[in-house]
Design a protein around this motif. Structure first.
Motif, PDB file in Angstrom:
ATOM      1  N   ALA A   1       5.743  -1.167  -7.253  1.00 49.28           N
ATOM      2  CA  ALA A   1       4.693  -2.004  -6.651  1.00 49.28           C
ATOM      3  C   ALA A   1       4.634  -3.400  -7.262  1.00 49.28           C
ATOM      4  O   ALA A   1       4.373  -4.367  -6.559  1.00 49.28           O
ATOM      5  CB  ALA A   1       3.343  -1.316  -6.782  1.00 49.28           C
ATOM      6  N   ARG A   2       4.910  -3.505  -8.557  1.00 48.76           N
ATOM      7  CA  ARG A   2       4.843  -4.833  -9.196  1.00 48.76           C
ATOM      8  C   ARG A   2       5.920  -5.776  -8.678  1.00 48.76           C
ATOM      9  O   ARG A   2       5.782  -6.991  -8.760  1.00 48.76           O
ATOM     10  CB  ARG A   2       4.957  -4.704 -10.710  1.00 48.76           C
ATOM     11  CG  ARG A   2       3.674  -4.236 -11.356  1.00 48.76           C
ATOM     12  CD  ARG A   2       3.752  -4.325 -12.858  1.00 48.76           C
ATOM     13  NE  ARG A   2       3.835  -5.681 -13.359  1.00 48.76           N
ATOM     14  CZ  ARG A   2       2.784  -6.465 -13.603  1.00 48.76           C
ATOM     15  NH1 ARG A   2       1.577  -6.016 -13.360  1.00 48.76           N
ATOM     16  NH2 ARG A   2       2.937  -7.675 -14.081  1.00 48.76           N
ATOM     17  N   SER A   3       6.987  -5.236  -8.101  1.00 48.20           N
ATOM     18  CA  SER A   3       8.035  -6.105  -7.569  1.00 48.20           C
ATOM     19  C   SER A   3       7.566  -6.868  -6.333  1.00 48.20           C
ATOM     20  O   SER A   3       8.172  -7.873  -5.962  1.00 48.20           O
ATOM     21  CB  SER A   3       9.280  -5.282  -7.231  1.00 48.20           C
ATOM     22  OG  SER A   3       8.991  -4.348  -6.213  1.00 48.20           O
ATOM     23  N   PHE A   4       6.484  -6.405  -5.704  1.00 47.39           N
ATOM     24  CA  PHE A   4       5.934  -7.102  -4.547  1.00 47.39           C
ATOM     25  C   PHE A   4       5.035  -8.269  -4.928  1.00 47.39           C
ATOM     26  O   PHE A   4       4.597  -9.014  -4.052  1.00 47.39           O
ATOM     27  CB  PHE A   4       5.119  -6.136  -3.671  1.00 47.39           C
ATOM     28  CG  PHE A   4       5.968  -5.206  -2.860  1.00 47.39           C
ATOM     29  CD1 PHE A   4       6.604  -5.666  -1.726  1.00 47.39           C
ATOM     30  CD2 PHE A   4       6.114  -3.884  -3.228  1.00 47.39           C
ATOM     31  CE1 PHE A   4       7.388  -4.817  -0.972  1.00 47.39           C
ATOM     32  CE2 PHE A   4       6.878  -3.026  -2.475  1.00 47.39           C
ATOM     33  CZ  PHE A   4       7.530  -3.488  -1.341  1.00 47.39           C
ATOM     34  N   LEU A   5       4.751  -8.426  -6.201  1.00 45.50           N
ATOM     35  CA  LEU A   5       3.805  -9.458  -6.638  1.00 45.50           C
ATOM     36  C   LEU A   5       4.209 -10.877  -6.247  1.00 45.50           C
ATOM     37  O   LEU A   5       3.373 -11.622  -5.712  1.00 45.50           O
ATOM     38  CB  LEU A   5       3.580  -9.341  -8.151  1.00 45.50           C
ATOM     39  CG  LEU A   5       2.409 -10.115  -8.721  1.00 45.50           C
ATOM     40  CD1 LEU A   5       1.121  -9.693  -8.052  1.00 45.50           C
ATOM     41  CD2 LEU A   5       2.314  -9.888 -10.216  1.00 45.50           C
TER      42      LEU A   5
ATOM     43  N   CYS B   1       3.887   5.816  -6.963  1.00 49.12           N
ATOM     44  CA  CYS B   1       2.896   5.561  -8.011  1.00 49.12           C
ATOM     45  C   CYS B   1       3.206   4.337  -8.866  1.00 49.12           C
ATOM     46  O   CYS B   1       3.500   4.453 -10.052  1.00 49.12           O
ATOM     47  CB  CYS B   1       2.697   6.788  -8.883  1.00 49.12           C
ATOM     48  SG  CYS B   1       1.814   8.092  -8.051  1.00 49.12           S
ATOM     49  N   THR B   2       3.170   3.207  -8.298  1.00 46.55           N
ATOM     50  CA  THR B   2       3.254   1.898  -8.957  1.00 46.55           C
ATOM     51  C   THR B   2       4.596   1.608  -9.616  1.00 46.55           C
ATOM     52  O   THR B   2       4.713   0.634 -10.330  1.00 46.55           O
ATOM     53  CB  THR B   2       2.140   1.708  -9.994  1.00 46.55           C
ATOM     54  OG1 THR B   2       2.405   2.541 -11.113  1.00 46.55           O
ATOM     55  CG2 THR B   2       0.784   1.991  -9.414  1.00 46.55           C
TER      56      THR B   2
ATOM     57  N   LEU C   1      -1.961  -3.608 -12.810  1.00 45.26           N
ATOM     58  CA  LEU C   1      -1.085  -2.473 -13.107  1.00 45.26           C
ATOM     59  C   LEU C   1      -0.422  -2.669 -14.464  1.00 45.26           C
ATOM     60  O   LEU C   1      -0.156  -3.800 -14.879  1.00 45.26           O
ATOM     61  CB  LEU C   1      -0.002  -2.337 -12.040  1.00 45.26           C
ATOM     62  CG  LEU C   1      -0.459  -1.893 -10.659  1.00 45.26           C
ATOM     63  CD1 LEU C   1       0.725  -1.941  -9.697  1.00 45.26           C
ATOM     64  CD2 LEU C   1      -1.053  -0.508 -10.704  1.00 45.26           C
ATOM     65  N   PRO C   2      -0.137  -1.578 -15.172  1.00 43.89           N
ATOM     66  CA  PRO C   2       0.543  -1.721 -16.469  1.00 43.89           C
ATOM     67  C   PRO C   2       1.964  -2.246 -16.270  1.00 43.89           C
ATOM     68  O   PRO C   2       2.655  -1.872 -15.329  1.00 43.89           O
ATOM     69  CB  PRO C   2       0.555  -0.300 -17.023  1.00 43.89           C
ATOM     70  CG  PRO C   2       0.367   0.577 -15.846  1.00 43.89           C
ATOM     71  CD  PRO C   2      -0.412  -0.193 -14.842  1.00 43.89           C
TER      72      PRO C   2
ATOM     73  N   GLU D   1       0.824  -1.213   0.000  1.00 42.61           N
ATOM     74  CA  GLU D   1       0.000   0.000   0.000  1.00 42.61           C
ATOM     75  C   GLU D   1       0.854   1.256   0.000  1.00 42.61           C
ATOM     76  O   GLU D   1       0.519   2.249  -0.648  1.00 42.61           O
ATOM     77  CB  GLU D   1      -0.944  -0.014   1.203  1.00 42.61           C
ATOM     78  CG  GLU D   1      -2.061  -1.033   1.070  1.00 42.61           C
ATOM     79  CD  GLU D   1      -2.848  -1.212   2.350  1.00 42.61           C
ATOM     80  OE1 GLU D   1      -2.457  -0.647   3.400  1.00 42.61           O
ATOM     81  OE2 GLU D   1      -3.858  -1.944   2.308  1.00 42.61           O
ATOM     82  N   SER D   2       1.992   1.227   0.700  1.00 34.62           N
ATOM     83  CA  SER D   2       2.867   2.400   0.676  1.00 34.62           C
ATOM     84  C   SER D   2       3.541   2.559  -0.689  1.00 34.62           C
ATOM     85  O   SER D   2       3.837   3.674  -1.116  1.00 34.62           O
ATOM     86  CB  SER D   2       3.910   2.316   1.787  1.00 34.62           C
ATOM     87  OG  SER D   2       4.795   1.246   1.546  1.00 34.62           O
ATOM     88  N   ALA D   3       3.792   1.452  -1.382  1.00 35.74           N
ATOM     89  CA  ALA D   3       4.374   1.544  -2.728  1.00 35.74           C
ATOM     90  C   ALA D   3       3.364   2.083  -3.731  1.00 35.74           C
ATOM     91  O   ALA D   3       3.748   2.628  -4.763  1.00 35.74           O
ATOM     92  CB  ALA D   3       4.875   0.180  -3.178  1.00 35.74           C
ATOM     93  N   LEU D   4       2.075   1.934  -3.442  1.00 40.67           N
ATOM     94  CA  LEU D   4       1.037   2.425  -4.348  1.00 40.67           C
ATOM     95  C   LEU D   4       0.677   3.890  -4.088  1.00 40.67           C
ATOM     96  O   LEU D   4      -0.143   4.443  -4.809  1.00 40.67           O
ATOM     97  CB  LEU D   4      -0.218   1.561  -4.233  1.00 40.67           C
ATOM     98  CG  LEU D   4      -0.092   0.139  -4.774  1.00 40.67           C
ATOM     99  CD1 LEU D   4      -1.318  -0.670  -4.422  1.00 40.67           C
ATOM    100  CD2 LEU D   4       0.140   0.161  -6.267  1.00 40.67           C
ATOM    101  N   GLN D   5       1.274   4.517  -3.084  1.00 41.22           N
ATOM    102  CA  GLN D   5       0.977   5.916  -2.770  1.00 41.22           C
ATOM    103  C   GLN D   5       1.565   6.835  -3.844  1.00 41.22           C
ATOM    104  O   GLN D   5       2.504   6.465  -4.546  1.00 41.22           O
ATOM    105  CB  GLN D   5       1.538   6.281  -1.390  1.00 41.22           C
ATOM    106  CG  GLN D   5       0.878   5.551  -0.243  1.00 41.22           C
ATOM    107  CD  GLN D   5      -0.613   5.828  -0.136  1.00 41.22           C
ATOM    108  OE1 GLN D   5      -1.058   6.951  -0.308  1.00 41.22           O
ATOM    109  NE2 GLN D   5      -1.374   4.781   0.114  1.00 41.22           N
ATOM    110  N   PRO D   6       1.050   8.059  -3.978  1.00 42.80           N
ATOM    111  CA  PRO D   6       1.430   8.969  -5.071  1.00 42.80           C
ATOM    112  C   PRO D   6       2.912   9.222  -5.312  1.00 42.80           C
ATOM    113  O   PRO D   6       3.318   9.268  -6.460  1.00 42.80           O
ATOM    114  CB  PRO D   6       0.707  10.273  -4.716  1.00 42.80           C
ATOM    115  CG  PRO D   6      -0.478   9.824  -3.953  1.00 42.80           C
ATOM    116  CD  PRO D   6      -0.056   8.592  -3.209  1.00 42.80           C
ATOM    117  N   PRO D   7       3.778   9.364  -4.318  1.00 37.51           N
ATOM    118  CA  PRO D   7       5.171   9.644  -4.705  1.00 37.51           C
ATOM    119  C   PRO D   7       5.800   8.527  -5.545  1.00 37.51           C
ATOM    120  O   PRO D   7       6.536   8.802  -6.481  1.00 37.51           O
ATOM    121  CB  PRO D   7       5.913   9.780  -3.376  1.00 37.51           C
ATOM    122  CG  PRO D   7       4.864  10.055  -2.370  1.00 37.51           C
ATOM    123  CD  PRO D   7       3.604   9.441  -2.872  1.00 37.51           C
TER     124      PRO D   7
END
Length: 157
Positions: free
Chosen positions: A88-92, A84-85, A141-142, A76-82
């Motif tokens: 985030a995909r590395s957490f998959l 912005c994804t 996510l793209p 969730e912190s990786a998906l925050q605006p600064p």
């Protein structure tokens, strides 16, 4: 004759003292050995009980909940605006492994677990659902458009 009787009494007294001291010493040794055996038995029993509490379902659920909450917080912190994804995909893969472990714990659930601890099992179910939803969001996510050739040549941002 008096000397013979006296010497017999002296020998009897000496034998009695030796017998008393040796029986006292044997009793001390026996008590010490049984006490150490009792202490060792209690230590083994304590270790067994501790291992049961650590490796029981309650311990596994507690450890799973801690790990799952940490992973969800990181995603969730990786998906925050600064960020912005971007990362985030590395957490998959991590999220997928944690979700699979949660599903295994859900499959091990019995009626006794649901009756004895309904709140804990409900929390487990909700946590696995949150992990599944978060994994679906990450998969949606793209994908990054960077190819391996760009990475090797250094033409990426």
């Amino acid at each position: 004759m008096a000397s013979i009787a006296t010497s017999g009494i002296v020998w009897m007294a000496i034998a009695g003292i030796i017998l008393g001291v040796s029986s006292f010493y044997a009793a001390i040794l026996w008590r010490g050995s049984t006490r150490s055996k009792r202490l060792r038995t209690m230590q083994l029993l304590r270790r067994r009980v501790e291992s049961l509490t650590r490796t029981g379902r309650t311990g596994r659920l507690t450890r799973f909940e801690n790990i799952a909450k940490d992973v969800l917080c990181d995603v969730e912190s990786a998906l925050q605006p600064p960020l912005c994804t971007m990362h985030a995909r590395s957490f998959l893969p991590i999220l997928s492994d944690v979700r699979k472990r949660g599903q295994i714990l859900l499959q091990q659930q019995t009626t006794a677990h649901r009756v004895a601890f309904p709140d804990r099992e409900k929390t487990l179910n909700e946590l696995v659902m949150r992990l599944f939803v978060m994994e679906s969001k990450l998969k949606a996510l793209p994908k990054p458009t960077v190819t391996i050739e760009e990475v090797l040549s250094g033409k990426f941002e």
